[in-house]
Enzyme design. Structure first.
Site, PDB file in Angstrom:
ATOM      1  N   PRO A   2      11.971 -40.258   9.515  1.00 33.80           N
ATOM      2  CA  PRO A   2      10.964 -39.882   8.521  1.00 33.80           C
ATOM      3  C   PRO A   2       9.573 -40.347   8.956  1.00 33.80           C
ATOM      4  CG  PRO A   2      12.895 -40.795   7.458  1.00 33.80           C
ATOM      5  CD  PRO A   2      13.073 -41.014   8.929  1.00 33.80           C
ATOM      6  N   GLU A   3       8.598 -39.444   8.819  1.00 32.39           N
ATOM      7  CA  GLU A   3       7.226 -39.787   9.172  1.00 32.39           C
ATOM      8  C   GLU A   3       6.433 -40.091   7.905  1.00 32.39           C
ATOM      9  OE1 GLU A   3       5.534 -37.573  12.406  1.00 32.39           O
ATOM     10  OE2 GLU A   3       7.508 -37.003  13.177  1.00 32.39           O
ATOM     11  N   LYS A  52       5.076 -45.776   7.728  1.00 33.67           N
ATOM     12  CA  LYS A  52       6.513 -45.580   7.582  1.00 33.67           C
ATOM     13  C   LYS A  52       7.180 -46.678   6.762  1.00 33.67           C
ATOM     14  CE  LYS A  52       6.737 -43.206  12.049  1.00 33.67           C
ATOM     15  NZ  LYS A  52       7.406 -43.141  13.362  1.00 33.67           N
ATOM     16  N   ARG A 295      11.018 -41.685  24.143  1.00 36.82           N
ATOM     17  CA  ARG A 295      10.934 -40.712  23.058  1.00 36.82           C
ATOM     18  C   ARG A 295      10.579 -39.343  23.628  1.00 36.82           C
ATOM     19  NH1 ARG A 295      10.166 -42.657  17.932  1.00 36.82           N
ATOM     20  NH2 ARG A 295      10.760 -40.521  17.371  1.00 36.82           N
TER      21      ARG A 295
END
Length: 305
Positions: A2-3, A52, A295
């Site tokens: 989730p951002e 976050k 990433r």
């Protein structure tokens, strides 16, 4: 993961349905039994998100800090109020005891449910259950979940970069610009550094860089001040859209047909994210994917040369 927009929407959900109410806290899974006992029966007085991270403040200045990480999610049951007028995911809730189930994490899913009883029994590994007379919130799989004091909250916040939702001042923008332009680190890494700017994750990183036509490998110190300020202001813009709609809609200026498709299908929402091997929507060069600090990074080698 989730951002920032997702975490802000979750905080808004708590603001709508939990703040001002006495909350029963438990740990059905058992892993957070001690922490739940500290806040059980207290009134929730504030819900706040920064990037976050989410903070729920209870009576006696006790705070529940949550970081969802990659696997975390909240499930809401019962009365689940609309967050914004534009929210397609939640819509109008109608009667005060309408039974509704909402999963809030990287994406949102909503459905009406016919509960045989209220509250519904917890299902699976629920780390924390927070409950009022009308609404239940179940937390699963967070990276961080702890009860802390105000001093510890201040310490966490001091480590975070600016979040436009909580601080969209000229000073916050200047801080962001200075943090980027004084470092030799590639800008693609800097945007993911939560000490530089809060809330940006893999999706927004890829899309912001493409919208700015910035090569992700460009050292921060080599990005012009105007470019960095433009990225900050674009982040302000995209984050607002995400909070209002519950979706990361980054392809603005499209035809009504394209926009409608984007709202229905995640794969139609992005310029470059998860489009490796597909032609760029602007120049038709194949989008590439590479690993940057473990990433996945998506970018167009032509438009972001």
């Amino acid at each position: 993961m989730p951002e920032g927009h997702s975490v802000h929407r979750i905080a808004l959900q708590f603001e709508r349905d939990f703040v001002g109410h006495r909350v029963a806290a438990s740990s059905p899974q058992g892993r957070f039994a001690e922490g739940a006992a500290e806040i059980d029966g207290l009134t929730l007085v504030e819900a706040r998100a920064v990037g976050k991270q989410m903070f729920l403040r209870f009576e006696n200045d006790l705070w529940l800090r949550i970081h969802l990480g990659i696997y975390g999610a909240w499930d809401f049951f019962g009365t689940v109020s609309p967050i914004t007028s534009e929210s397609e995911a939640l819509g109008s809730m109608g009667a005060p005891r309408l039974r509704r189930a909402v999963r809030m994490a990287e994406t949102e899913n909503t459905k009406d449910v016919d509960l045989e009883s209220f509250p519904p029994p917890p299902v699976g590994a629920v780390r924390v259950r927070l409950m009022t007379d009308a609404t239940v919130a179940d937390l699963r799989g967070p990276t961080a979940c702890e009860v802390i004091g105000a001093d510890q909250v201040a310490t966490v916040l001091a480590r975070l970069g600016p979040d436009p939702v909580t601080d969209n001042t000229p000073e916050a923008e200047d801080r962001f610009v200075a943090s980027i332009r004084t470092k030799p680190t590639p800008v693609g890494l800097l945007l993911m550094d939560q000490s530089i700017v809060s809330g940006i994750g893999n999706v927004y990183r890829a899309e912001l860089l493409f919208r700015a036509r910035l090569n992700p490998h460009t050292p921060g110190k080599n990005v012009s001040e105007d470019q960095v300020r433009a990225v900050w202001r674009d982040w302000v813009y995209l984050l607002d859209i995400g909070i209002r709609t519950g979706m990361m809609l980054t392809m603005d200026g499209q035809t009504p047909e394209v926009e409608a498709a984007a709202r229905l299908n995640r794969s139609d929402r992005y310029w470059v994210y998860k489009r490796e091997g597909l032609p760029c929507r602007v120049c038709s060069t194949h989008i590439i994917m590479e690993l940057m600090a473990s990433r996945k990074l998506y970018w167009c080698p032509n438009d972001q040369a």
